[in-house]
Design an enzyme around this catalytic site. Sequence first.
Site, mmCIF file in Angstrom:
data_model
loop_
_atom_site.group_PDB
_atom_site.id
_atom_site.type_symbol
_atom_site.label_atom_id
_atom_site.label_comp_id
_atom_site.label_asym_id
_atom_site.label_seq_id
_atom_site.Cartn_x
_atom_site.Cartn_y
_atom_site.Cartn_z
ATOM 1 N N GLY A 27 4.281 15.819 49.272
ATOM 2 C CA GLY A 27 2.899 15.986 49.846
ATOM 3 C C GLY A 27 3.720 17.807 50.413
ATOM 4 O O GLY A 27 4.913 17.849 50.695
ATOM 5 N N TYR A 28 2.416 18.576 50.725
ATOM 6 C CA TYR A 28 2.898 19.667 51.783
ATOM 7 C C TYR A 28 2.515 19.441 52.732
ATOM 8 O O TYR A 28 0.823 19.430 53.212
ATOM 9 C CB TYR A 28 2.297 20.601 50.794
ATOM 10 C CG TYR A 28 3.027 21.185 49.633
ATOM 11 C CD1 TYR A 28 3.963 21.817 48.992
ATOM 12 C CD2 TYR A 28 2.713 20.231 48.435
ATOM 13 C CE1 TYR A 28 4.987 21.748 47.729
ATOM 14 C CE2 TYR A 28 3.150 19.550 47.317
ATOM 15 C CZ TYR A 28 3.909 20.672 46.787
ATOM 16 O OH TYR A 28 5.303 20.999 46.446
#
Length: 150
Positions: A27-28
Amino acid sequence: MEIERKYLVTSPPENYESFPHHFIEQGYLSTDPVVRVRKEDESYILTYKSKGLLAREEYNLPLNEDSYHHLISKTDGCVLTKRRYLIPVEHCDHLTIELDVFEGRYEGLMLAEVEFESLEEAHSFIPPSWFGKDVTLSGEYQNSRLSQMP
């Protein structure tokens, strides 16, 4: 420095599932600059990437499991999941094809990436016949961008 070309794959080699692979969840926390958290099998990594498509700076820092779970809960967009198959490049023993077969939201999407030691090597690379369109410079299939798609 990460120097990498990326290709859309629609017809992978028949035996790709026989190669070693890793399960990846990522995820970012940010996409500008790119700050990513990733679980790869039982390893946890925080990554910073500078701007760029073919070549960019990349820094990887180890995380423990608790830190990973704390940070993944704070990511924006969707969490990407995929299996990464490691396929040797024929006649070039130092290059490996990373075939990402996405699961979840992007199930069915396949991307092949090859990392190079130099820009010259990247530009002179002749992809295998099963590679599809070179999407390196479009940025359309960057994982950070995929994570933000509605």
